[in-house]
Design a protein around this motif. Structure first.
Motif, PDB file in Angstrom:
ATOM      1  N   ALA A 101     -27.441  11.620 -45.105  1.00 48.73           N
ATOM      2  CA  ALA A 101     -26.098  11.803 -43.970  1.00 48.73           C
ATOM      3  C   ALA A 101     -24.933  11.283 -44.490  1.00 48.73           C
ATOM      4  CB  ALA A 101     -26.987  10.011 -43.085  1.00 48.73           C
ATOM      5  N   LEU A 102     -24.858  10.620 -45.675  1.00 47.81           N
ATOM      6  CA  LEU A 102     -23.622  10.233 -46.012  1.00 47.81           C
ATOM      7  C   LEU A 102     -22.933  10.849 -46.718  1.00 47.81           C
ATOM      8  CD1 LEU A 102     -21.934   7.869 -46.999  1.00 47.81           C
ATOM      9  CD2 LEU A 102     -23.129   7.649 -48.954  1.00 47.81           C
ATOM     10  N   LYS A 103     -23.589  11.843 -47.331  1.00 46.67           N
ATOM     11  CA  LYS A 103     -22.844  13.343 -47.301  1.00 46.67           C
ATOM     12  C   LYS A 103     -22.217  13.554 -46.671  1.00 46.67           C
ATOM     13  CE  LYS A 103     -25.165  14.910 -51.645  1.00 46.67           C
ATOM     14  NZ  LYS A 103     -26.278  16.042 -51.934  1.00 46.67           N
ATOM     15  N   SER A 104     -22.790  13.998 -45.369  1.00 47.23           N
ATOM     16  CA  SER A 104     -22.120  14.753 -44.500  1.00 47.23           C
ATOM     17  C   SER A 104     -21.210  14.244 -43.711  1.00 47.23           C
ATOM     18  CB  SER A 104     -23.373  14.855 -42.577  1.00 47.23           C
ATOM     19  OG  SER A 104     -23.244  14.933 -41.498  1.00 47.23           O
ATOM     20  N   PHE A 105     -21.133  12.468 -43.383  1.00 45.30           N
ATOM     21  CA  PHE A 105     -20.599  11.746 -43.167  1.00 45.30           C
ATOM     22  C   PHE A 105     -18.882  11.409 -43.650  1.00 45.30           C
ATOM     23  CE2 PHE A 105     -19.097   6.600 -42.980  1.00 45.30           C
ATOM     24  CZ  PHE A 105     -18.181   7.381 -41.211  1.00 45.30           C
ATOM     25  N   GLN A 106     -19.443  11.343 -45.006  1.00 40.79           N
ATOM     26  CA  GLN A 106     -17.988  11.786 -45.686  1.00 40.79           C
ATOM     27  C   GLN A 106     -17.031  12.766 -46.164  1.00 40.79           C
ATOM     28  OE1 GLN A 106     -20.019  10.037 -49.968  1.00 40.79           O
ATOM     29  NE2 GLN A 106     -18.991   8.187 -49.426  1.00 40.79           N
ATOM     30  N   ALA A 107     -17.977  13.864 -45.690  1.00 39.64           N
ATOM     31  CA  ALA A 107     -17.384  15.235 -45.543  1.00 39.64           C
ATOM     32  C   ALA A 107     -16.845  15.662 -45.119  1.00 39.64           C
ATOM     33  CB  ALA A 107     -18.218  16.390 -46.351  1.00 39.64           C
ATOM     34  N   ALA A 108     -16.841  14.788 -43.336  1.00 41.41           N
ATOM     35  CA  ALA A 108     -16.480  15.378 -41.755  1.00 41.41           C
ATOM     36  C   ALA A 108     -15.327  14.775 -42.034  1.00 41.41           C
ATOM     37  CB  ALA A 108     -17.319  15.003 -40.740  1.00 41.41           C
ATOM     38  N   THR A 109     -15.530  13.102 -42.801  1.00 42.92           N
ATOM     39  CA  THR A 109     -14.428  11.992 -42.765  1.00 42.92           C
ATOM     40  C   THR A 109     -12.956  12.502 -44.207  1.00 42.92           C
ATOM     41  OG1 THR A 109     -15.779  10.225 -42.825  1.00 42.92           O
ATOM     42  CG2 THR A 109     -13.508   9.950 -43.779  1.00 42.92           C
ATOM     43  N   LYS A 110     -13.236  13.011 -44.871  1.00 41.78           N
ATOM     44  CA  LYS A 110     -12.382  13.888 -45.519  1.00 41.78           C
ATOM     45  C   LYS A 110     -11.359  15.162 -44.533  1.00 41.78           C
ATOM     46  CE  LYS A 110     -11.764  15.855 -50.056  1.00 41.78           C
ATOM     47  NZ  LYS A 110     -10.934  17.352 -49.912  1.00 41.78           N
ATOM     48  N   ALA A 111     -12.195  15.929 -43.999  1.00 39.80           N
ATOM     49  CA  ALA A 111     -11.418  17.216 -43.143  1.00 39.80           C
ATOM     50  C   ALA A 111     -10.689  16.037 -41.690  1.00 39.80           C
ATOM     51  CB  ALA A 111     -12.989  17.974 -42.575  1.00 39.80           C
ATOM     52  N   LEU A 112     -11.154  15.076 -42.021  1.00 44.72           N
ATOM     53  CA  LEU A 112     -10.728  14.527 -40.434  1.00 44.72           C
ATOM     54  C   LEU A 112      -9.095  13.922 -41.430  1.00 44.72           C
ATOM     55  CD1 LEU A 112     -10.472  13.208 -37.860  1.00 44.72           C
ATOM     56  CD2 LEU A 112     -11.568  11.156 -38.427  1.00 44.72           C
ATOM     57  N   ILE A 130     -28.802   4.577 -46.238  1.00 43.81           N
ATOM     58  CA  ILE A 130     -27.132   5.180 -46.455  1.00 43.81           C
ATOM     59  C   ILE A 130     -26.756   4.312 -47.453  1.00 43.81           C
ATOM     60  CG2 ILE A 130     -25.633   3.545 -45.106  1.00 43.81           C
ATOM     61  CD1 ILE A 130     -24.013   6.337 -44.205  1.00 43.81           C
ATOM     62  N   GLN A 131     -27.025   3.179 -48.035  1.00 42.18           N
ATOM     63  CA  GLN A 131     -26.349   2.190 -48.434  1.00 42.18           C
ATOM     64  C   GLN A 131     -26.734   2.285 -50.101  1.00 42.18           C
ATOM     65  OE1 GLN A 131     -24.307  -0.371 -47.571  1.00 42.18           O
ATOM     66  NE2 GLN A 131     -25.160   0.169 -45.726  1.00 42.18           N
ATOM     67  N   THR A 132     -25.839   3.310 -51.136  1.00 42.48           N
ATOM     68  CA  THR A 132     -25.673   3.023 -52.486  1.00 42.48           C
ATOM     69  C   THR A 132     -24.278   2.578 -53.346  1.00 42.48           C
ATOM     70  OG1 THR A 132     -23.586   4.367 -52.264  1.00 42.48           O
ATOM     71  CG2 THR A 132     -25.083   5.942 -51.386  1.00 42.48           C
ATOM     72  N   GLU A 133     -24.436   2.555 -54.702  1.00 42.51           N
ATOM     73  CA  GLU A 133     -23.650   1.136 -54.983  1.00 42.51           C
ATOM     74  C   GLU A 133     -22.195   1.832 -55.236  1.00 42.51           C
ATOM     75  OE1 GLU A 133     -24.030  -0.856 -57.364  1.00 42.51           O
ATOM     76  OE2 GLU A 133     -26.147  -0.115 -57.092  1.00 42.51           O
ATOM     77  N   GLU A 134     -21.733   3.091 -54.370  1.00 44.79           N
ATOM     78  CA  GLU A 134     -20.594   3.203 -53.763  1.00 44.79           C
ATOM     79  C   GLU A 134     -19.889   3.399 -51.706  1.00 44.79           C
ATOM     80  OE1 GLU A 134     -22.377   5.506 -55.608  1.00 44.79           O
ATOM     81  OE2 GLU A 134     -21.343   4.667 -56.889  1.00 44.79           O
ATOM     82  N   PHE A 137     -21.265  -0.609 -47.081  1.00 43.07           N
ATOM     83  CA  PHE A 137     -20.513  -0.632 -45.586  1.00 43.07           C
ATOM     84  C   PHE A 137     -21.109  -0.282 -44.698  1.00 43.07           C
ATOM     85  CE2 PHE A 137     -17.132   1.836 -47.322  1.00 43.07           C
ATOM     86  CZ  PHE A 137     -16.118   1.385 -48.025  1.00 43.07           C
ATOM     87  N   ALA A 138     -21.107  -1.468 -43.517  1.00 41.99           N
ATOM     88  CA  ALA A 138     -22.463  -1.907 -42.381  1.00 41.99           C
ATOM     89  C   ALA A 138     -22.133  -0.808 -41.151  1.00 41.99           C
ATOM     90  CB  ALA A 138     -21.617  -3.453 -41.367  1.00 41.99           C
ATOM     91  N   GLY A 139     -21.528   0.166 -41.077  1.00 45.47           N
ATOM     92  CA  GLY A 139     -22.235   0.882 -40.340  1.00 45.47           C
ATOM     93  C   GLY A 139     -21.009   1.995 -40.656  1.00 45.47           C
ATOM     94  N   HIS A 140     -20.310   3.157 -39.809  1.00 44.80           N
ATOM     95  CA  HIS A 140     -19.056   3.946 -40.430  1.00 44.80           C
ATOM     96  C   HIS A 140     -17.380   3.439 -40.307  1.00 44.80           C
ATOM     97  CE1 HIS A 140     -22.431   6.806 -38.284  1.00 44.80           C
ATOM     98  NE2 HIS A 140     -21.737   7.560 -39.021  1.00 44.80           N
ATOM     99  N   THR A 141     -18.104   2.672 -39.049  1.00 46.40           N
ATOM    100  CA  THR A 141     -16.187   1.276 -38.360  1.00 46.40           C
ATOM    101  C   THR A 141     -15.392   1.415 -39.714  1.00 46.40           C
ATOM    102  OG1 THR A 141     -16.874   1.030 -36.573  1.00 46.40           O
ATOM    103  CG2 THR A 141     -15.225   0.429 -36.996  1.00 46.40           C
ATOM    104  N   ASP A 142     -17.045   0.640 -40.733  1.00 39.54           N
ATOM    105  CA  ASP A 142     -15.615  -0.311 -41.633  1.00 39.54           C
ATOM    106  C   ASP A 142     -15.303   1.060 -42.630  1.00 39.54           C
ATOM    107  OD1 ASP A 142     -16.065  -2.769 -40.502  1.00 39.54           O
ATOM    108  OD2 ASP A 142     -18.057  -3.088 -42.160  1.00 39.54           O
ATOM    109  N   TYR A 143     -15.699   1.748 -42.784  1.00 43.54           N
ATOM    110  CA  TYR A 143     -15.189   3.290 -44.260  1.00 43.54           C
ATOM    111  C   TYR A 143     -15.001   3.442 -43.124  1.00 43.54           C
ATOM    112  CZ  TYR A 143     -15.434   7.841 -47.008  1.00 43.54           C
ATOM    113  OH  TYR A 143     -15.272   8.102 -47.506  1.00 43.54           O
ATOM    114  N   LEU A 144     -13.971   3.975 -42.374  1.00 37.84           N
ATOM    115  CA  LEU A 144     -13.107   5.069 -41.357  1.00 37.84           C
ATOM    116  C   LEU A 144     -12.058   3.905 -41.845  1.00 37.84           C
ATOM    117  CD1 LEU A 144     -14.753   6.278 -38.072  1.00 37.84           C
ATOM    118  CD2 LEU A 144     -13.900   7.586 -40.127  1.00 37.84           C
ATOM    119  N   ASN A 145     -12.162   2.485 -41.516  1.00 38.21           N
ATOM    120  CA  ASN A 145     -11.124   1.757 -41.737  1.00 38.21           C
ATOM    121  C   ASN A 145     -10.140   1.554 -43.202  1.00 38.21           C
ATOM    122  OD1 ASN A 145      -9.731  -0.735 -40.977  1.00 38.21           O
ATOM    123  ND2 ASN A 145     -10.170  -2.203 -41.777  1.00 38.21           N
ATOM    124  N   GLU A 146     -11.657   1.701 -44.049  1.00 40.29           N
ATOM    125  CA  GLU A 146     -10.659   2.206 -45.577  1.00 40.29           C
ATOM    126  C   GLU A 146     -10.374   3.506 -45.540  1.00 40.29           C
ATOM    127  OE1 GLU A 146     -13.241   0.979 -49.786  1.00 40.29           O
ATOM    128  OE2 GLU A 146     -13.371   3.067 -48.872  1.00 40.29           O
TER     129      GLU A 146
END
Length: 349
Positions: A101-112, A130-134, A137-146
């Motif tokens: 799920a994280l791979k998909s989200f990060q790849a989609a964010t990169k494409a955006l 979905i949590q990893t060492e890298e 984030f509590a969800g999608h929003t905080d990662y997108l904000n970064e």
């Protein structure tokens, strides 16, 4: 010139594949009318998506691609974000599936970020697996904000009600650390700008809920509303933002006061989302306002309890796609109108 609907590329992150995300995605785009509105690209694996299509007895037309440039209009494009097979146990929490799920989200964010897709619609994730060492984030929003430009704000939207949050995923006992005049003024300014730019409302009226019961009852039940919230709203009003309150949250929705405003601002997550979901569940959309890119998601979670039963309602996901397309087009129109001050505005007053 506003981009033609059929050319708007909607990137979709697959979410937790053991949940209802894949089901609501495929049910949404199985309707050929959706493919006339946009060109979807799911970030996942074509073989897995085809397997899930069969699982849910759907007839959606899947097109596997390896590069964005290979997108085929009129089909559900699946960008192979990984190649290996994945074992699914639908309805179960699985750390491995969380990583995909994280791979998909990060790849989609990169494409955006790289303008390879126009908007992003995210299927539900599980915040635990979905949590990893890298990724902490509590969800999608905080990662997108970064990752994106701007200041992210959780904005729950529906045709009849819009609710923005001053704080989102913050524990109740931590709230007092976050409720400041600076944060209130920043968040309400973002909501105001979003209403103007994303929803074509020229002079929005915004209601603000009090932090404490009965907005503090003149200091009897806490002083924050008198000492922090009210002065912040006065400052914003002097700047030309039509903001009103603070209103007592317990009666605001039941008395239908929300219908007098273009948006309502809640101080914390449940104060805003409980009434919002009660009034709009199944049709509401989670929109991340304040960023330079458009991202929406359905108003529900992974739904492990009903996953795999082919009974998930795709109404909210479909509305998330509609909203992303509308906001994308509204932003283009807003830029065109504001870049030419002689052009007559068509915005709602």
């Amino acid at each position: 010139m506003v981009k033609h609907s059929e050319n708007i590329i909607v990137g979709v992150s697959i979410g937790d594949m053991n949940g209802i995300g894949p089901e609501v995605i495929l049910k949404t785009f199985e309707d050929n009318r959706m493919l006339e509105l946009c060109t979807p690209v799911i970030f996942a694996n074509a073989k897995i998506v085809s397997f899930l299509k069969k699982t849910y007895e759907l007839t959606a037309n899947i097109q596997g691609i390896d590069k964005i440039e290979q997108i085929v209009p009129g089909k559900i494009n699946v960008l192979n974000t990984w190649r290996e097979g994945v074992n699914l146990e639908i309805g179960k929490l699985d750390d491995t599936i969380g990583k995909y799920a994280l791979k998909s989200f990060q790849a989609a964010t990169k494409a955006l970020k790289e303008n390879q897709i126009d908007v992003l619609v995210t299927a539900p994730i599980n915040k635990y697996n979905i949590q990893t060492e890298e990724y902490k984030f509590a969800g999608h929003t905080d990662y997108l904000n970064e990752q994106l430009d701007g200041d992210a704000l959780m904005f729950m939207i529906h045709e009849d009600i819009k609710v923005g949050l001053i704080t989102d995923h913050v524990a109740i006992n931590e709230l007092h650390k976050y409720i400041t005049a600076e944060l209130i003024e920043k968040k309400i300014s973002i909501i105001h700008q979003s209403l103007v730019e994303d929803f074509k409302i020229n002079k929005p009226k915004i209601a603000v809920l009090g932090l404490n019961p009965h907005s503090g009852d003149n200091g009897v039940i806490g002083k924050e509303d008198d000492e922090i919230v009210k002065p912040s709203l006065q400052t914003l009003f002097k700047k030309g933002i039509q903001v009103f309150g603070p209103f007592s949250a317990d009666s605001f929705f039941g008395s239908n006061q929300y219908k007098n405003f273009d948006a309502v601002v809640a101080m914390y997550h449940d104060q805003g989302l409980i009434p919002f979901k009660t009034l709009s569940f199944g049709e509401g959309v989670n929109y991340t306002a304040g960023l330079n890119k458009v991202r929406t998601s359905p108003d529900h979670g992974t739904g492990f309890d009903i996953a795999g039963k082919n009974i998930a309602d795709n109404g909210s996901f479909r509305e998330a796609v509609y909203s992303a397309i509308d906001i994308f087009k509204n932003r283009i129109e807003y830029k065109e109108l504001t870049s030419n001050p002689l052009k007559k505005s068509t915005a709602k007053v």
